[in-house]
Design an enzyme around this catalytic site. Structure first.
Site, PDB file in Angstrom:
ATOM      1  N   GLY A  46     -10.095 -24.672  63.768  1.00 65.22           N
ATOM      2  CA  GLY A  46     -10.190 -23.220  63.672  1.00 65.22           C
ATOM      3  C   GLY A  46      -8.948 -22.677  62.999  1.00 65.22           C
ATOM      4  O   GLY A  46      -7.966 -23.412  62.821  1.00 65.22           O
ATOM      5  N   LEU A  93      -2.316 -25.691  64.792  1.00 67.40           N
ATOM      6  CA  LEU A  93      -1.685 -25.877  63.485  1.00 67.40           C
ATOM      7  C   LEU A  93      -0.347 -25.141  63.408  1.00 67.40           C
ATOM      8  O   LEU A  93       0.509 -25.510  62.605  1.00 67.40           O
ATOM      9  CB  LEU A  93      -2.617 -25.383  62.370  1.00 67.40           C
ATOM     10  CG  LEU A  93      -3.927 -26.167  62.210  1.00 67.40           C
ATOM     11  CD1 LEU A  93      -4.849 -25.454  61.235  1.00 67.40           C
ATOM     12  CD2 LEU A  93      -3.649 -27.589  61.744  1.00 67.40           C
ATOM     13  N   GLU A 135      -8.659 -19.145  69.330  1.00 72.28           N
ATOM     14  CA  GLU A 135      -8.491 -18.299  68.130  1.00 72.28           C
ATOM     15  C   GLU A 135      -8.324 -16.825  68.513  1.00 72.28           C
ATOM     16  O   GLU A 135      -7.495 -16.120  67.915  1.00 72.28           O
ATOM     17  CB  GLU A 135      -9.678 -18.463  67.168  1.00 72.28           C
ATOM     18  CG  GLU A 135      -9.921 -19.881  66.665  1.00 72.28           C
ATOM     19  CD  GLU A 135      -8.696 -20.611  66.176  1.00 72.28           C
ATOM     20  OE1 GLU A 135      -7.715 -19.959  65.766  1.00 72.28           O
ATOM     21  OE2 GLU A 135      -8.691 -21.846  66.222  1.00 72.28           O
TER      22      GLU A 135
HETATM   23  O1  GNR Z   1      -7.230 -27.894  65.024  1.00 71.19           O
HETATM   24  C1  GNR Z   1      -7.245 -27.369  66.150  1.00 71.19           C
HETATM   25  N1  GNR Z   1      -7.692 -28.097  67.208  1.00 71.19           N
HETATM   26  C2  GNR Z   1      -7.950 -27.544  68.454  1.00 71.19           C
HETATM   27  C3  GNR Z   1      -8.158 -28.416  69.515  1.00 71.19           C
HETATM   28  C4  GNR Z   1      -8.427 -27.916  70.770  1.00 71.19           C
HETATM   29  C5  GNR Z   1      -8.502 -26.561  70.987  1.00 71.19           C
HETATM   30  C6  GNR Z   1      -8.274 -25.685  69.953  1.00 71.19           C
HETATM   31  C7  GNR Z   1      -8.007 -26.176  68.693  1.00 71.19           C
HETATM   32  S1  GNR Z   1      -7.756 -25.060  67.377  1.00 71.19           S
HETATM   33  C8  GNR Z   1      -6.725 -26.006  66.334  1.00 71.19           C
HETATM   34  C9  GNR Z   1      -6.495 -25.281  65.017  1.00 71.19           C
HETATM   35  C10 GNR Z   1      -5.698 -24.028  65.299  1.00 71.19           C
HETATM   36  O2  GNR Z   1      -4.519 -24.017  65.504  1.00 71.19           O
HETATM   37  N2  GNR Z   1      -6.365 -22.913  65.375  1.00 71.19           N
HETATM   38  O3  GNR Z   1      -5.733 -21.781  65.693  1.00 71.19           O
HETATM   39 NI    NI Z   2      -4.050 -22.382  66.893  1.00 73.42          NI
END
Ligand code: GNR
Ligand code: NI
Length: 165
Positions: A46, A93, A135
């Protein structure tokens, strides 16, 4: 299309509160394309607009195995959440190199608009619900480590942050 730089902790801009998208115009359409490209390039599940320094309520998600089912949510809102929370591992991220276990509502109902401006109103559970919550947290300036409830200490005997003394 363009890859956008992702803000990383401890950048204070990650804690800004996003404002609603006012109109789904060409600027927002281009932003959506760039966010999807950036999310896939970073192998993320996400991405919230906050992470690319745009403080508007816009998120993209793809929880599919094949990475071919983008979900775009404009002005997302969680309108209902189940009282039961399940613990699951998360990464972000914007917080590279860290994973943590976070309790999240097992089922949620969420609303928003798709890129064509059509309303979305869905129920989700499990990992899909977890990522929507992760998110939507970004949009109010929250990062998942703030929601970690279980910490494990690996036998440190010294003070972790001596500068706090
Ligand atoms: O890549 C992502 N993996 C994830 C794993 C478990 C719960 C939420 C996420 S979101 C994350 C990407 C991200 O930082 N989105 O804001
Ligand atoms: Ni995130």
């Amino acid at each position: 299309m363009a890859l956008l730089p992702i803000l990383c902790f401890p950048d204070p801009r990650l804690h800004k509160v996003a404002q609603p998208v006012q109109a789904v115009d060409a600027r927002i359409q281009a932003l959506i394309a760039d966010m999807l490209e950036t999310m896939y390039d970073a192998h993320g599940i996400g991405l919230a607009a906050t992470q690319i320094d745009v403080h508007e309520r816009l998120i993209v998600i793809d929880v599919s195995e094949e990475r071919d089912q983008p979900l775009v949510l404009i002005n997302p809102e969680i309108t209902w959440s189940s009282p039961d929370r399940h613990k699951g591992e998360e990464g972000c991220l914007s917080v590279p190199g860290l994973r943590g276990v976070v309790p999240r509502h097992q089922r949620i109902r969420y609303t928003g608009f798709d890129p064509q401006g059509q309303p979305i109103d869905r129920v989700a559970e499990g990992f899909h619900a977890r990522v929507v919550q992760h998110e939507c947290d970004h949009l109010i300036g929250k990062l998942y480590p703030m929601r970690v409830t279980d910490f494990t200490q690996f036998g440190f005997t010294e003070v972790l942050f001596p500068e706090l003394d």
